[in-house]
Design a protein around this motif. Sequence first.
Motif, short mmCIF file in Angstrom:
data_model
loop_
_atom_site.label_atom_id
_atom_site.label_comp_id
_atom_site.label_asym_id
_atom_site.label_seq_id
_atom_site.Cartn_x
_atom_site.Cartn_y
_atom_site.Cartn_z
N GLU A 151 0.82 -1.20 0.00
CA GLU A 151 0.00 0.00 0.00
C GLU A 151 0.86 1.26 0.00
O GLU A 151 0.50 2.26 -0.61
CB GLU A 151 -0.94 -0.01 1.21
CG GLU A 151 -2.03 -1.07 1.15
CD GLU A 151 -2.98 -0.87 -0.03
OE1 GLU A 151 -3.05 0.24 -0.58
OE2 GLU A 151 -3.64 -1.86 -0.42
N ARG A 152 2.00 1.21 0.69
CA ARG A 152 2.90 2.36 0.69
C ARG A 152 3.42 2.63 -0.72
O ARG A 152 3.51 3.78 -1.16
CB ARG A 152 4.05 2.11 1.66
CG ARG A 152 5.06 3.25 1.74
CD ARG A 152 5.92 3.19 2.99
NE ARG A 152 6.60 1.92 3.13
CZ ARG A 152 6.29 1.01 4.05
NH1 ARG A 152 5.29 1.22 4.90
NH2 ARG A 152 6.96 -0.12 4.14
N ARG A 168 0.48 4.19 -2.72
CA ARG A 168 0.23 5.58 -2.33
C ARG A 168 1.32 6.52 -2.85
O ARG A 168 1.01 7.61 -3.36
CB ARG A 168 0.15 5.69 -0.80
CG ARG A 168 -1.12 5.12 -0.18
CD ARG A 168 -1.28 5.61 1.25
NE ARG A 168 -0.10 5.33 2.07
CZ ARG A 168 0.07 4.21 2.77
NH1 ARG A 168 -0.86 3.27 2.74
NH2 ARG A 168 1.16 4.05 3.50
N THR A 169 2.55 6.09 -2.74
CA THR A 169 3.65 6.95 -3.19
C THR A 169 3.61 7.15 -4.70
O THR A 169 3.84 8.25 -5.21
CB THR A 169 5.00 6.35 -2.77
OG1 THR A 169 4.98 6.03 -1.38
CG2 THR A 169 6.13 7.35 -3.01
N ARG A 191 0.88 9.58 -5.60
CA ARG A 191 1.33 10.95 -5.30
C ARG A 191 2.28 11.43 -6.39
O ARG A 191 2.22 12.59 -6.81
CB ARG A 191 2.02 10.99 -3.94
CG ARG A 191 1.08 10.91 -2.74
CD ARG A 191 1.87 10.73 -1.45
NE ARG A 191 2.89 11.75 -1.29
CZ ARG A 191 4.05 11.58 -0.65
NH1 ARG A 191 4.35 10.37 -0.15
NH2 ARG A 191 4.91 12.56 -0.53
#
Length: 306
Positions: free
Chosen positions: A104-105, A108-109, A112
């Motif tokens: 998930e990180r 998300r990154t 972004r």
Amino acid sequence: MTVRFDPTNGDRALAEARADITIGRWQGLPGLCAAAGSDWDRRTFRMRLLAQATAGTSVAESWHESQPQNADALVLRAETEVMRAFNLAMAAGPGNAVDPDQLERAVRTALRAAEAFPSDPVPWVSLLTVARLFPGGHPSMELWWKELHQRDPYNREGNHQVLRHLSARWHGSHGVMYNFAQDVTATLPPGSPLAVLPQVARIEEYRHRVEREGSQAIGLLQFWNNENSASQARRAWHLWIAQRQYTYAQDAADLNTLAHASCYADLTGEAAHLFRLLDGHATRVPWSCHGAPEELFTRWQSKLLG
């Protein structure tokens, strides 16, 4: 002719940046990433190779924290998170799930980064890559593919990642994978190295079947030397090499793929021409399918070029 394995494919600036990363330096990265401009092929390749180097360091974080407004820093940080997720997957072994927080990180990154650099295809390639690690694939896979297609429909790395996603090893089947490869090659502009996607699919099927069935399995002994394989190799030749006008960042890998297919399909004239283009620049895959890559590359090169 000396055989060499160079992951940067002769990109000296990229090689220097990777060396700097090993000693914790990021200061050369802004100029390197900016220099690619809108050459999405070169940019995608550089970001991936940089991320392979930064994954085991804190360099990507250091650059991003030092220049938080630099979109390139965020793009590299996203790709670095993807590489870390794959490193964890390799360490865990087949069939073992990666920490969902890490996945998930990475997502998300990358999202972004896509927002920070709207025209850049690289964050969408990052997303298509990490999607493989989600159990059953990621539900946004199709959306991410459309986003990449809008920005860079013939992105080499993105198309290769989707092909792997659709393979039997991951979330599809041999048939689905081959259909994708054929669909892509049916609409290519002249001279595109994506013409080798059917050969990439063939390598993927072969390696998967050897892992599952062993190298002596029924049908594998003539896997490379049959009319279908030869026909695919000839088609790739006509779509790409016969109309080749430009050099792309990963030409060495794609030329090795087509040279391998041509060698084992007894297309000796085509294979000899490809070895001359390669000029000793080898890649471990696909030669590793049959043994020691350097030995096999050297043997075929000597046989065809003398």
